[in-house]
Scaffold this motif. Structure first.
Motif, PDB file in Angstrom:
ATOM      1  N   HIS A 171       0.841  -1.206   0.000  1.00 35.65           N
ATOM      2  CA  HIS A 171       0.000   0.000   0.000  1.00 35.65           C
ATOM      3  C   HIS A 171       0.878   1.258   0.000  1.00 35.65           C
ATOM      4  CE1 HIS A 171      -3.117  -2.902   0.757  1.00 35.65           C
ATOM      5  NE2 HIS A 171      -2.622  -3.217   1.933  1.00 35.65           N
ATOM      6  N   TRP A 172       1.624   1.427  -1.066  1.00 34.63           N
ATOM      7  CA  TRP A 172       2.655   2.454  -1.094  1.00 34.63           C
ATOM      8  C   TRP A 172       2.078   3.872  -1.074  1.00 34.63           C
ATOM      9  CZ3 TRP A 172       2.729   5.972  -5.039  1.00 34.63           C
ATOM     10  CH2 TRP A 172       2.031   5.649  -6.202  1.00 34.63           C
ATOM     11  N   GLN A 173       0.948   4.080  -1.740  1.00 35.82           N
ATOM     12  CA  GLN A 173       0.404   5.441  -1.807  1.00 35.82           C
ATOM     13  C   GLN A 173      -0.080   5.901  -0.434  1.00 35.82           C
ATOM     14  OE1 GLN A 173      -2.359   6.027  -4.978  1.00 35.82           O
ATOM     15  NE2 GLN A 173      -2.384   8.258  -4.728  1.00 35.82           N
ATOM     16  N   LEU A 176       2.907   6.507   1.745  1.00 39.32           N
ATOM     17  CA  LEU A 176       3.520   7.801   1.420  1.00 39.32           C
ATOM     18  C   LEU A 176       2.740   8.939   2.062  1.00 39.32           C
ATOM     19  CD1 LEU A 176       5.553   9.476  -0.269  1.00 39.32           C
ATOM     20  CD2 LEU A 176       3.942   9.308  -2.170  1.00 39.32           C
ATOM     21  N   GLU A 177       1.440   8.892   1.938  1.00 38.30           N
ATOM     22  CA  GLU A 177       0.596   9.962   2.482  1.00 38.30           C
ATOM     23  C   GLU A 177       0.639  10.011   4.003  1.00 38.30           C
ATOM     24  OE1 GLU A 177      -3.139   8.916   0.825  1.00 38.30           O
ATOM     25  OE2 GLU A 177      -2.654   9.647  -1.198  1.00 38.30           O
ATOM     26  N   PRO A 197       7.862   9.590  -6.665  1.00 35.32           N
ATOM     27  CA  PRO A 197       7.321  10.197  -5.430  1.00 35.32           C
ATOM     28  C   PRO A 197       7.867   9.541  -4.166  1.00 35.32           C
ATOM     29  CG  PRO A 197       5.565   9.858  -7.027  1.00 35.32           C
ATOM     30  CD  PRO A 197       6.771   9.143  -7.551  1.00 35.32           C
ATOM     31  N   LEU A 198       8.041   8.232  -4.190  1.00 36.30           N
ATOM     32  CA  LEU A 198       8.597   7.529  -3.032  1.00 36.30           C
ATOM     33  C   LEU A 198      10.047   7.933  -2.806  1.00 36.30           C
ATOM     34  CD1 LEU A 198       7.223   3.928  -3.728  1.00 36.30           C
ATOM     35  CD2 LEU A 198       6.301   5.618  -2.159  1.00 36.30           C
TER      36      LEU A 198
END
Length: 318
Positions: A171-173, A176-177, A197-198
């Motif tokens: 669940h990378w997004q 990140l958030e 972005p990561l």
């Protein structure tokens, strides 16, 4: 890696058989048992064809046989020995590090990540952090974005202020958030994914691999660490490849540890205390476990035993 040029003439199977048989004979004790040698190989030079046939007979899947055969061909060209029997072990022959750009590398991890426990919930993450596990991964399975976000938040809160590294699986997004320290992705997750972005956010990235070809793919994104498995059979998730075994794990670690800037290496898959000494002897810096700790009658005692073994491990093999 590019395939041998299509214009390269294909040699008759008989021209490569003797070399392929010799390769199988010398390496079967390490990677065998061997099966029947394939009658043919993809088009390419003699060394490529012989190595491909030998690697298939030794049980390597087609993708890895191709990767190895290309490395064998490069080794032969580099050394001027087209009939070399030596297993390729130099990063340059696999193209490892060839496209590295320091500005595109992910943030560093410690080379030895210690005991690495993969857990299914934030509650487990909190419990394991309390027990002093240095590296954790939240592998929470759900199709509900809100449930995922709540679990990620709770896991991050559980390790806040502790000397503990937490990776969020898949669940990378959301990771990140929510300001996660790191994420872990599989090979299938890398396809078509914009990782910038990561990288720009300073997140650490771990990548799963299941053989030589996937290690080459992982190296191209310059992750923070590389995980290798499954070393032994595991029932926790369906695996597309057969268990790698300690011999292959040792070969993978030996290859990657020869890079100018070696990656932290994590072995995963069916590892328990009985198998731990052999895994540590392969040259990896960390072992990832699930059932060995989460399914133990006394997780605390199991963690302490793993920690002791890791602390007193023998020096890495050269």
């Amino acid at each position: 890696m590019p395939m041998p040029p299509a214009s390269t003439p294909s040699l008759a199977p008989a021209d490569t058989t003797a070399l392929a048989q010799a390769l199988v004979a010398i390496h079967a004790d390490r990677f065998g048992p061997a099966s029947t040698l394939p009658d043919t190989a993809p088009p390419g030079p003699l060394t490529y064809q012989a190595a491909w046939r030998a690697c298939r007979a030794l049980g390597f899947i087609e993708r890895d046989a191709d990767c190895l055969a290309q490395a064998w061909q490069r080794q032969a060209e580099r050394t001027g020995q087209p009939e070399t029997l030596a297993w390729p072990e130099q990063p340059e022959d696999f193209g490892l590090g060839r496209s590295h750009d320091p500005s595109r590398a992910f943030a560093d991890c410690p080379r030895d990540l210690g005991l690495y426990v993969v857990a299914p919930s934030a509650d487990w993450i909190a419990r394991l952090a309390d027990l002093g596990v240095p590296t954790l991964q939240l592998r929470f399975k759900s199709n509900d974005p809100q449930a995922i976000r709540q679990e990620v938040r709770a896991a991050l809160q559980a390790v806040r202020g502790r000397d503990c590294r937490l990776f969020i699986n898949d669940h990378w997004q959301i990771a990140l958030e929510e300001g996660a320290w790191g994420v872990h992705l599989g090979q299938e997750d890398l396809e078509g994914l914009d990782l910038s972005p990561l990288r720009q956010a300073g997140l650490r990235l771990g990548v799963s691999t299941h053989g030589y070809a996937e290690m080459v793919v992982a190296d191209q994104v310059q992750p923070s660490y590389i995980a290798m498995g499954a070393v032994f059979p595991t029932t926790l998730k369906a695996m597309a490849t057969a268990p790698q075994g300690v011999a292959r794990l040792r070969a993978y670690a030996q290859l990657l540890n020869r890079m100018p800037r070696p990656y932290p290496l994590v072995a995963i898959g069916g590892i328990d205390r009985e198998r731990l000494p052999a895994v540590l002897g392969s040259g990896v810096g960390s072992v990832a476990v699930v059932r060995a700790v989460l399914g133990a009658p006394d997780p605390k005692a199991e963690i302490e035993a793993f920690q002791t073994a890791l602390k007193h491990r023998a020096p890495r093999p050269a």
